[in-house]
Design a protein around this motif. Structure first.
Motif, mmCIF file in Angstrom:
data_model
loop_
_atom_site.group_PDB
_atom_site.id
_atom_site.type_symbol
_atom_site.label_atom_id
_atom_site.label_comp_id
_atom_site.label_asym_id
_atom_site.label_seq_id
_atom_site.Cartn_x
_atom_site.Cartn_y
_atom_site.Cartn_z
ATOM 1 N N PRO A 89 0.811 -1.225 0.000
ATOM 2 C CA PRO A 89 0.000 0.000 0.000
ATOM 3 C C PRO A 89 0.842 1.272 0.000
ATOM 4 N N ILE A 142 -4.812 9.602 -7.230
ATOM 5 C CA ILE A 142 -6.194 9.116 -7.220
ATOM 6 C C ILE A 142 -7.110 10.131 -6.533
ATOM 7 N N SER A 159 -5.282 -3.692 -10.896
ATOM 8 C CA SER A 159 -5.248 -3.990 -9.468
ATOM 9 C C SER A 159 -3.827 -4.119 -8.938
ATOM 10 N N SER A 207 -4.424 0.235 -8.138
ATOM 11 C CA SER A 207 -5.069 -0.015 -6.856
ATOM 12 C C SER A 207 -6.095 -1.128 -7.011
ATOM 13 N N ASN A 256 -14.998 5.364 -10.754
ATOM 14 C CA ASN A 256 -13.708 4.673 -10.643
ATOM 15 C C ASN A 256 -13.028 4.536 -11.996
ATOM 16 N N ALA A 293 -1.820 7.317 -4.147
ATOM 17 C CA ALA A 293 -3.003 7.825 -3.456
ATOM 18 C C ALA A 293 -3.280 9.291 -3.784
ATOM 19 N N PHE A 353 0.852 2.746 -3.502
ATOM 20 C CA PHE A 353 -0.354 3.224 -4.168
ATOM 21 C C PHE A 353 -0.207 4.710 -4.515
#
Length: 425
Positions: free
Chosen positions: A61, A69, A265, A269, A302, A66, A64
């Motif tokens: 993680p 996103i 994935s 993510s 998404n 983030a 990611f």
């Protein structure tokens, strides 16, 4: 309420609460083949902080994107036009700009195709389920590698196929196909992970991919190429995809027999649930109909967020992932080389998230796991569930994607100590 009314109500309420439904007797026959994922169960161990886990093959993680996103969600929801689109129903095929980006990227990777050849799915796992629904009738043959991805077996099991493990040397040394298919349903469905396979981390060579296609031609077999880990190559040279070779041989994607499964994935993510299937339009059209009956479409917002993320610095993000996972893999391989007792062998992946360990005969991976958790507080996945037919118990799968370098070093040392005890017992 009068006492007479209470008298009428109370016995009925009591009778209803005491009558248990026989749900097991109402389930369809196919449910007898549906089993819980041992990996999903092992992920619960992550909640125990003192266990060093090599079990779940899940992304780190800390890698990611983030912020990117978050920016995507903020920008889309702040735009009055885009927000209406993002929060609304959408087409089952998927968000067109994202399908166009995927088609362009696949074309650059040697698989010329267009957006009409692509359907977005809720992760590539949904694609497996829809493919099983489209192609499998009870008793049909599914050819798989030995071992193979457990999630594919779970997806196909509900459609009640008969599995056929392809012998490990079949693609490199040949096999008697008539004997292999004797007594089995014709025109099988073949499922393979050519790049950094889950669970072994092993890739098919160019010659093996060509041999697989030649076998598929002779058997009139539909091929499913699961490319979940292809973008995570951290060593060696890229090999053409099976679909790319198929397109070259057949003259175009609409003449190909290979369906290509991709996913964001492992790179962007898992929670976005963005995967795709690419193949001939005639197949995509049928898969779209099945998806309409399953979930209508993948989350619109998404898809739009994923599109923004992959069009802004995606290759730089992949470079970061490859560097991180490559470093972890090297730590694990060095630790295995340094600590494992004689008689233990393992794969040497050039990408992906997994190392496959073959244990000496007589050591059962499931029994070893029980001891590993109790005695050494280290977890992994036993190898047996990854075999569609005759299970091989003396194998385990390790994932290096989630633990830190220090945890890898310590966990491998603990595991080696336990395996040494098992060998000498």
């Amino acid at each position: 309420m009068s006492s007479s009314v209470r008298t009428l109500i109370t016995p009925m309420t009591t009778q209803t609460s005491e009558r248990a439904q026989d749900w097991a007797g109402r389930f369809s026959e196919r449910m007898s083949r549906v089993r819980a994922s041992e990996i999903r169960e092992l992920l619960k161990l992550l909640d125990q902080p003192d266990i060093l886990s090599f079990a779940g093959g899940i992304p780190d993680p800390g890698l990611f994107p983030a912020q990117e996103i978050q920016k995507g969600y903020d920008a889309i929801l702040a735009d009055p036009i885009l927000s209406r689109q993002a929060l609304q129903y959408s087409v089952s095929e998927g968000y067109l700009p994202l399908r166009q980006w995927i088609a362009e990227r696949m074309t650059r990777d040697g698989m010329p195709c267009g957006p009409d050849n692509i359907m977005l799915t809720a992760g590539s796992q949904q694609a497996l389920d829809l493919i099983g629904k489209l192609f499998l009738t009870k008793g049909d043959t599914v050819m798989v590698a030995r071992p193979t991805y457990l999630g594919a077996l779970q997806a196909f099991n509900g459609y009640e196929p008969a599995y056929l493990d392809l012998p490990e040397t079949a693609l490199s040394q040949g096999v008697d196909e008539a004997a292999l298919m004797a007594g089995r349903a014709p025109r099988p469905l073949g499922y393979f992970v050519p790049d950094f396979a889950n669970p072994t981390g092993v890739s098919l060579t160019l010659a093996e991919r060509e041999a697989l296609l030649a076998m598929a031609d002779r058997l009139d077999m539909t091929l499913v190429e699961d490319a979940a880990y292809r973008e995570l190559r951290f060593a060696g040279e890229a090999t053409p995809t099976v679909l790319g070779l198929d397109i070259t041989r057949s003259g175009g994607i609409d003449n190909a027999r290979t369906l290509f499964l991709g996913t964001l994935s492992k790179t962007l993510s898992p929670a976005l649930r963005i995967g795709w299937v690419c193949g001939p339009k005639a197949v995509i059209e049928k898969l779209v109909l099945l998806k309409q009956g399953a979930d209508l479409h993948v989350s619109t917002i998404n898809q739009m967020v994923a599109h923004r993320a992959v069009t802004e610095g995606y290759d730089q993000h992949l470079h970061r992932l490859r560097g991180a996972y490559g470093a972890k893999a090297r730590v694990m391989l060095a630790a295995l080389e340094r600590t494992m007792p004689k008689g233990v062998t393992w794969s040497h992946p050039e990408g992906g998230m997994f190392v496959w360990i073959d244990l000496p005969e007589g050591i059962d991976g499931a029994a070893l796991l029980a001891r590993a958790i109790e005695e050494e507080r280290v977890a992994f996945v036993p190898g047996a569930p990854f075999f569609a037919e005759n299970q091989t118990p003396n194998a385990i799968r390790l994932s290096y994607s989630l633990p830190t370098d220090a945890q890898i070093e310590e966990g491998v040392q603990r595991l080696a100590r336990l395996i040494g005890k098992a060998i000498n017992a």
